[in-house]
Design an enzyme around this catalytic site. Structure first.
Site, short mmCIF file in Angstrom:
data_model
loop_
_atom_site.label_atom_id
_atom_site.label_comp_id
_atom_site.label_asym_id
_atom_site.label_seq_id
_atom_site.Cartn_x
_atom_site.Cartn_y
_atom_site.Cartn_z
N ASP A 1 -61.39 32.13 72.99
CA ASP A 1 -60.63 31.64 74.14
C ASP A 1 -60.40 32.85 75.03
OD1 ASP A 1 -59.49 29.23 75.33
OD2 ASP A 1 -57.63 30.38 75.35
N GLY B 1 -68.95 32.60 85.35
CA GLY B 1 -67.51 32.50 85.63
C GLY B 1 -67.05 33.44 86.74
N TYR B 2 -66.07 34.27 86.39
CA TYR B 2 -65.47 35.17 87.39
C TYR B 2 -66.15 36.54 87.45
CZ TYR B 2 -61.84 31.61 87.17
OH TYR B 2 -61.16 30.41 87.22
N ASP B 3 -67.29 36.69 86.80
CA ASP B 3 -67.97 37.99 86.79
C ASP B 3 -68.24 38.57 88.19
OD1 ASP B 3 -68.01 38.21 84.06
OD2 ASP B 3 -70.08 37.57 83.80
P1 ITT Z 1 -65.00 26.70 75.28
O1 ITT Z 1 -63.50 26.50 75.29
O2 ITT Z 1 -65.73 25.47 74.88
O3 ITT Z 1 -65.41 27.91 74.50
P2 ITT Z 1 -64.63 27.24 78.10
O4 ITT Z 1 -65.57 27.57 79.22
O5 ITT Z 1 -63.68 26.08 78.32
O6 ITT Z 1 -65.49 27.01 76.79
P3 ITT Z 1 -62.31 28.93 77.86
O7 ITT Z 1 -61.42 27.79 77.58
O8 ITT Z 1 -62.14 30.17 77.02
O9 ITT Z 1 -63.85 28.54 77.72
O10 ITT Z 1 -62.18 29.29 79.40
C1 ITT Z 1 -62.30 30.56 79.86
C2 ITT Z 1 -62.90 30.56 81.23
O11 ITT Z 1 -62.70 31.91 81.72
C3 ITT Z 1 -64.40 30.35 81.19
O12 ITT Z 1 -64.77 29.03 81.45
C4 ITT Z 1 -64.90 31.30 82.28
O13 ITT Z 1 -64.92 30.67 83.49
C5 ITT Z 1 -63.87 32.40 82.30
N1 ITT Z 1 -64.43 33.52 81.53
C6 ITT Z 1 -64.27 33.77 80.20
N2 ITT Z 1 -64.98 34.84 79.84
C7 ITT Z 1 -65.61 35.28 80.95
C8 ITT Z 1 -66.53 36.32 81.21
O14 ITT Z 1 -66.95 37.12 80.26
N3 ITT Z 1 -66.95 36.47 82.47
C9 ITT Z 1 -66.56 35.64 83.45
N4 ITT Z 1 -65.73 34.61 83.29
C10 ITT Z 1 -65.26 34.42 82.04
#
Ligand code: ITT
Length: 192
Positions: free
Chosen positions: A62, A143-145
């Protein structure tokens, strides 16, 4: 050794596979409600649910982006922030919210939970410090990379190769510790 990674996020799965080379990583989506108050609680909830289903070593992640100027937002709600919008739009929105910010300090946080049948659960938290860039840079990662700038490398995570990101990332740091716990199981017949 076979390890289930409980996640619906294909990008995370690819990163975990790259970091856990030499292990058999199998992705399985988890549909648990992420209603915990911390990254650790949510990671554990995801890993436990999938471990109980398969009776197999399971890890879950998470994670989120925490921005000081926004009092830690989007944080735990990183996935749900502006739900149904693209990540390009989410990044643009954050840049707009940050337009007058003098302090652009931010960090990525990842909690990784490890659940092993008939054993105690382990959760590790790790961070990657950086700042929010002035605009979107780069096309790699997810994501936010594209808005997360790492001063030490003078680039955003989206401008890095996957090898470099996976060498320095929050996910890598947490997984390195988890790997030590998993390696302690080796030699034990049931996990070979
Ligand atoms: P799971 O819960 O099924 O693993 P999720 O995408 O819903 O998938 P999260 O609940 O952990 O995962 O949400 C975290 C969000 O934060 C994720 O969707 C990304 O958009 C962002 N995020 C997490 N790690 C990141 C990374 O390494 N680089 C960029 N964005 C990231």
């Amino acid at each position: 050794m076979k390890i289930i990674f409980a996640s619906s996020n294909e990008h995370k799965l690819q990163e975990v596979k790259e970091i856990f080379k030499g292990y058999e990583i199998i992705g399985e989506s988890s549909d648990v409600q992420e209603d915990g108050k911390t990254f650790q609680e949510n990671a554990l909830k995801k890993a436990l649910a999938v471990m109980k289903k398969n009776n197999c070593i399971t890890i879950a992640d998470d994670s989120g982006l925490e921005i000081k100027f926004l009092n830690g937002a989007p944080g735990l709600y990183s996935a749900r922030f502006l739900e149904n919008k693209s990540y390009h739009e989410k990044c643009e929105k954050i840049l707009e919210m940050m337009k007058d910010a003098s302090d652009r300090t931010a960090r990525f946080s990842t909690a990784i939970a490890l659940c092993i049948p008939n054993s105690k659960n382990i959760v590790e938290l790790a961070h990657l410090n950086g700042v929010i860039a002035d605009k979107i840079y780069g096309e790699n990662g997810f994501g936010y990379d594209p808005i997360f700038y790492v001063p030490q490398y003078k680039m955003t995570l989206a401008q890095m190769s996957s090898q470099l990101k996976n060498k320095i990332s929050h996910r890598r740091k947490a997984l390195d510790i988890i790997k030590l716990h998993i390696d302690n199981l080796k030699g034990c017949d049931c996990y070979s």
